[in-house]
Design an enzyme around this catalytic site. Structure first.
Site, PDB file in Angstrom:
ATOM      1  N   LYS A 103     -19.822 -78.761  25.947  1.00 42.04           N
ATOM      2  CA  LYS A 103     -19.187 -79.423  27.106  1.00 42.04           C
ATOM      3  C   LYS A 103     -19.642 -80.869  27.147  1.00 42.04           C
ATOM      4  O   LYS A 103     -20.747 -81.188  26.708  1.00 42.04           O
ATOM      5  CB  LYS A 103     -19.605 -78.736  28.418  1.00 42.04           C
ATOM      6  CG  LYS A 103     -18.633 -78.974  29.551  1.00 42.04           C
ATOM      7  CD  LYS A 103     -17.436 -78.068  29.409  1.00 42.04           C
ATOM      8  CE  LYS A 103     -16.387 -78.321  30.458  1.00 42.04           C
ATOM      9  NZ  LYS A 103     -15.337 -77.298  30.426  1.00 42.04           N
ATOM     10  N   GLY A 229      -4.397 -78.743  41.154  1.00 36.88           N
ATOM     11  CA  GLY A 229      -4.386 -79.546  39.924  1.00 36.88           C
ATOM     12  C   GLY A 229      -3.730 -78.733  38.826  1.00 36.88           C
ATOM     13  O   GLY A 229      -2.908 -77.851  39.099  1.00 36.88           O
ATOM     14  N   ASN A 230      -4.098 -78.988  37.604  1.00 36.24           N
ATOM     15  CA  ASN A 230      -3.485 -78.265  36.479  1.00 36.24           C
ATOM     16  C   ASN A 230      -3.584 -76.750  36.680  1.00 36.24           C
ATOM     17  O   ASN A 230      -2.585 -76.037  36.623  1.00 36.24           O
ATOM     18  CB  ASN A 230      -4.179 -78.704  35.175  1.00 36.24           C
ATOM     19  CG  ASN A 230      -3.710 -77.899  33.988  1.00 36.24           C
ATOM     20  OD1 ASN A 230      -4.132 -76.772  33.799  1.00 36.24           O
ATOM     21  ND2 ASN A 230      -2.813 -78.457  33.198  1.00 36.24           N
TER      22      ASN A 230
HETATM   23  P1  NAD Z   1      -7.622 -81.026  38.036  1.00 37.51           P
HETATM   24  O1  NAD Z   1      -8.382 -82.279  37.988  1.00 37.51           O
HETATM   25  O2  NAD Z   1      -6.244 -80.983  37.496  1.00 37.51           O
HETATM   26  O3  NAD Z   1      -7.552 -80.484  39.540  1.00 37.51           O
HETATM   27  C1  NAD Z   1      -8.685 -80.343  40.327  1.00 37.51           C
HETATM   28  C2  NAD Z   1      -8.223 -79.885  41.698  1.00 37.51           C
HETATM   29  O4  NAD Z   1      -9.388 -79.720  42.539  1.00 37.51           O
HETATM   30  C3  NAD Z   1      -7.327 -80.880  42.408  1.00 37.51           C
HETATM   31  O5  NAD Z   1      -6.330 -80.187  43.112  1.00 37.51           O
HETATM   32  C4  NAD Z   1      -8.302 -81.558  43.393  1.00 37.51           C
HETATM   33  O6  NAD Z   1      -7.629 -82.097  44.514  1.00 37.51           O
HETATM   34  C5  NAD Z   1      -9.148 -80.374  43.773  1.00 37.51           C
HETATM   35  N1  NAD Z   1     -10.436 -80.733  44.381  1.00 37.51           N
HETATM   36  C6  NAD Z   1     -11.304 -81.699  43.971  1.00 37.51           C
HETATM   37  N2  NAD Z   1     -12.373 -81.729  44.809  1.00 37.51           N
HETATM   38  C7  NAD Z   1     -12.174 -80.760  45.722  1.00 37.51           C
HETATM   39  C8  NAD Z   1     -12.919 -80.291  46.830  1.00 37.51           C
HETATM   40  N3  NAD Z   1     -14.083 -80.864  47.165  1.00 37.51           N
HETATM   41  N4  NAD Z   1     -12.407 -79.250  47.561  1.00 37.51           N
HETATM   42  C9  NAD Z   1     -11.232 -78.673  47.229  1.00 37.51           C
HETATM   43  N5  NAD Z   1     -10.475 -79.084  46.203  1.00 37.51           N
HETATM   44  C10 NAD Z   1     -10.945 -80.104  45.457  1.00 37.51           C
HETATM   45  O7  NAD Z   1      -8.567 -79.943  37.314  1.00 37.51           O
HETATM   46  P2  NAD Z   1      -8.130 -78.560  36.696  1.00 37.51           P
HETATM   47  O8  NAD Z   1      -7.894 -78.771  35.247  1.00 37.51           O
HETATM   48  O9  NAD Z   1      -7.098 -77.944  37.548  1.00 37.51           O
HETATM   49  O10 NAD Z   1      -9.504 -77.760  36.798  1.00 37.51           O
HETATM   50  C11 NAD Z   1      -9.856 -77.041  37.986  1.00 37.51           C
HETATM   51  C12 NAD Z   1     -10.997 -76.122  37.637  1.00 37.51           C
HETATM   52  O11 NAD Z   1     -10.599 -75.234  36.571  1.00 37.51           O
HETATM   53  C13 NAD Z   1     -12.272 -76.791  37.131  1.00 37.51           C
HETATM   54  O12 NAD Z   1     -13.387 -76.035  37.547  1.00 37.51           O
HETATM   55  C14 NAD Z   1     -12.144 -76.704  35.613  1.00 37.51           C
HETATM   56  O13 NAD Z   1     -13.387 -76.763  34.954  1.00 37.51           O
HETATM   57  C15 NAD Z   1     -11.519 -75.338  35.495  1.00 37.51           C
HETATM   58  N6  NAD Z   1     -10.823 -75.122  34.232  1.00 37.51           N
HETATM   59  C16 NAD Z   1      -9.782 -75.893  33.838  1.00 37.51           C
HETATM   60  C17 NAD Z   1      -9.138 -75.633  32.630  1.00 37.51           C
HETATM   61  C18 NAD Z   1      -7.931 -76.410  32.201  1.00 37.51           C
HETATM   62  O14 NAD Z   1      -7.343 -76.060  31.154  1.00 37.51           O
HETATM   63  N7  NAD Z   1      -7.504 -77.413  32.928  1.00 37.51           N
HETATM   64  C19 NAD Z   1      -9.598 -74.596  31.798  1.00 37.51           C
HETATM   65  C20 NAD Z   1     -10.668 -73.808  32.225  1.00 37.51           C
HETATM   66  C21 NAD Z   1     -11.272 -74.087  33.444  1.00 37.51           C
END
Ligand code: NAD
Length: 422
Positions: A103, A229-230
């Site tokens: 990471k 988010g994603n």
């Molecule tokens: P992203 O940046 O697209 O979205 C993050 C989301 O979290 C947004 O909606 C943001 O507004 C929200 N957020 C941020 N701070 C916040 C808070 N204090 N309270 C509530 N909401 C809050 O990120 P993502 O890719 O959607 O990732 C989200 C989670 O999933 C992370 O923990 C990431 O490690 C995990 N993840 C993502 C992937 C991937 O493929 N994108 C894969 C495995 C795990």
């Protein structure tokens, strides 16, 4: 203050007791193989020069090259990156892909950066860590606040560095191989079809399997999603398309609820145009804290870590939790939830769709192939459903919770691989 790395170690200690792991394997797995801290300078748009701090943690590569995303956030810390790299080792083992755990992260507030500044930070970070990454060494990917476009800049910078090295050493660099150093790239630049929605979709395969096991009917099943988010967006959209009643969405500043089910596309369009969900008229505003405590069937923390702690665990009313974010539940809270009989599908299983399709991208790059989206999704479904079933069975066999079921499988696979290479 919750320390993600201490939490990750506590989880490992719990599983090592069940597996009666020898002390030397446990001690080895508690710490990453390598941890790199880098400081680099970047020229900002106003002409000033700023120093940024970044990290790359390589937890374990007994099963294959290190694999894991890169985060750009002010929350990035040594502890967070180390914990996430350990979780990646387990995630790759559960997903049954031949990769290890890594990471990375850069401490930066992306909202305050121009596109040019973001590109210069991305390229400078790669220059700082290039010696320890590569298609057979360590394969980064996007994570919070990093995007396919950022991966394009990073892979471009990496290829430039390797080409320079090759000129000096008169060796031959294969572009197919070098491009496989980063996954999560745009499709037109070597990315895989389906990577964008892979994590959310993987969570949906889990939701469907859980519903089958527990006899949940989509139209009668309420789902509260935190985040948009994603991960949160695709999970919410696809669950709603399958007929589940998705009643909430949120971001860092706002959360909304419609008990009859949200129109995910409409709410998302509103947020995109206004910058937050506040003021959206087809739902009521609530707080992120209230969202987590709703009496729903399925709660899906899909935003950030440590949102369910010993302070609010007692108030959680969901029957099932699918951890789409990494580390949203602290170990103390996990104990409370288990005592309450809530089934928690752990992050290392629930969100493994992303890394699984990243692995497919790496395979396609190495072989010079391009797979159809349907093919990618069919392969993903096979892997995720099998991982879910094995974790479920281990939970029953060891009379434990699902997190421990998944960890038992994962840690055993990593320890066996470590013994093989001794
Ligand atoms: P992203 O940046 O697209 O979205 C993050 C989301 O979290 C947004 O909606 C943001 O507004 C929200 N957020 C941020 N701070 C916040 C808070 N204090 N309270 C509530 N909401 C809050 O990120 P993502 O890719 O959607 O990732 C989200 C989670 O999933 C992370 O923990 C990431 O490690 C995990 N993840 C993502 C992937 C991937 O493929 N994108 C894969 C495995 C795990």
């Amino acid at each position: 203050m919750n320390d993600p790395y201490k939490n990750a170690v506590k989880q490992l200690e719990r599983v090592s007791e069940i597996l009666r792991l020898d002390k030397s394997s446990l001690d080895r797995l508690k710490v990453p193989d390598k941890f790199l801290e880098v400081n680099f300078t970047v020229k900002m748009d106003d002409g000033s020069v700023r120093t940024f701090k970044g990290f790359r943690s390589q937890h374990n590569n007994a099963r294959g090259p290190y694999k894991g995303g890169i985060r750009f956030s002010t929350e990035v810390s040594e502890s967070e990156v180390k914990a996430l790299s350990m979780w990646m080792s387990w995630k790759c083992a559960i997903a049954d892909i031949p990769l290890g755990g890594g990471k990375g992260g850069v401490i930066a507030e992306t909202k305050d950066l121009s596109e040019g500044e973001l590109e210069r930070i991305s390229r400078a970070y790669v220059r700082a860590i290039h010696e320890i990454i590569g298609p057979d060494k360590d394969i980064p990917a996007p994570d919070m606040y990093t995007t396919p476009e950022i991966m394009s800049w990073m892979v471009d910078e990496f290829i430039k560095i390797k080409n320079e090295e090759c000129k000096v050493n008169s060796c031959e660099c294969k572009k197919n191989d070098l491009i496989a150093t980063f996954t999560g790239k745009p499709v037109e630049n070597g990315g895989s079809e389906g990577r964008t929605e892979a994590t959310g979709l993987g969570g949906i395969y889990i939701l469907e399997r859980l519903a089958e096991k527990e006899g949940l009917k989509p139209a009668e099943t309420t789902v509260a999603v935190q985040g948009s988010g994603n991960v949160g967006y695709y999970f919410a959209r696809l669950a709603s398309e399958l007929g589940f009643k998705v009643i909430t969405l949120s971001d860092s500043k706002s959360a909304i609820i419609n008990k009859e089910g949200l129109d995910i596309e409409d709410a998302t369009k509103y947020k995109e145009s206004k910058g937050s969900f506040a003021g959206y008229t087809n739902a009521q505003g609530i707080s992120n804290a209230e969202l987590l405590e709703l009496a729903v069937d399925v709660l899906v923390p899909g935003a950030i870590e440590n949102v369910i702690t010993d302070e609010n665990a007692q108030n959680i009313k969901a029957k099932y939790i699918i951890e789409m974010a990494n580390g949203p539940i602290t170990p103390e809270a996990d104990e409370v939830l288990n005592k309450k009989g809530i089934i928690v599908v752990p992050d290392v299983l629930a969100n493994s769709g992303g890394v699984t399709v990243s692995y497919f991208e790496w395979l396609q790059n190495r072989a010079g192939e391009k797979w159809e989206k349907d093919d990618v999704f069919a392969k993903l479904k096979g892997k995720i459903v099998s991982a879910f079933d094995q974790s479920w069975d281990a939970m029953k066999e060891f009379k434990t919770d699902m997190r421990m079921g998944a960890y038992i499988l994962a840690v055993k696979k990593v320890v066996d691989a470590m013994k093989e290479i001794k």
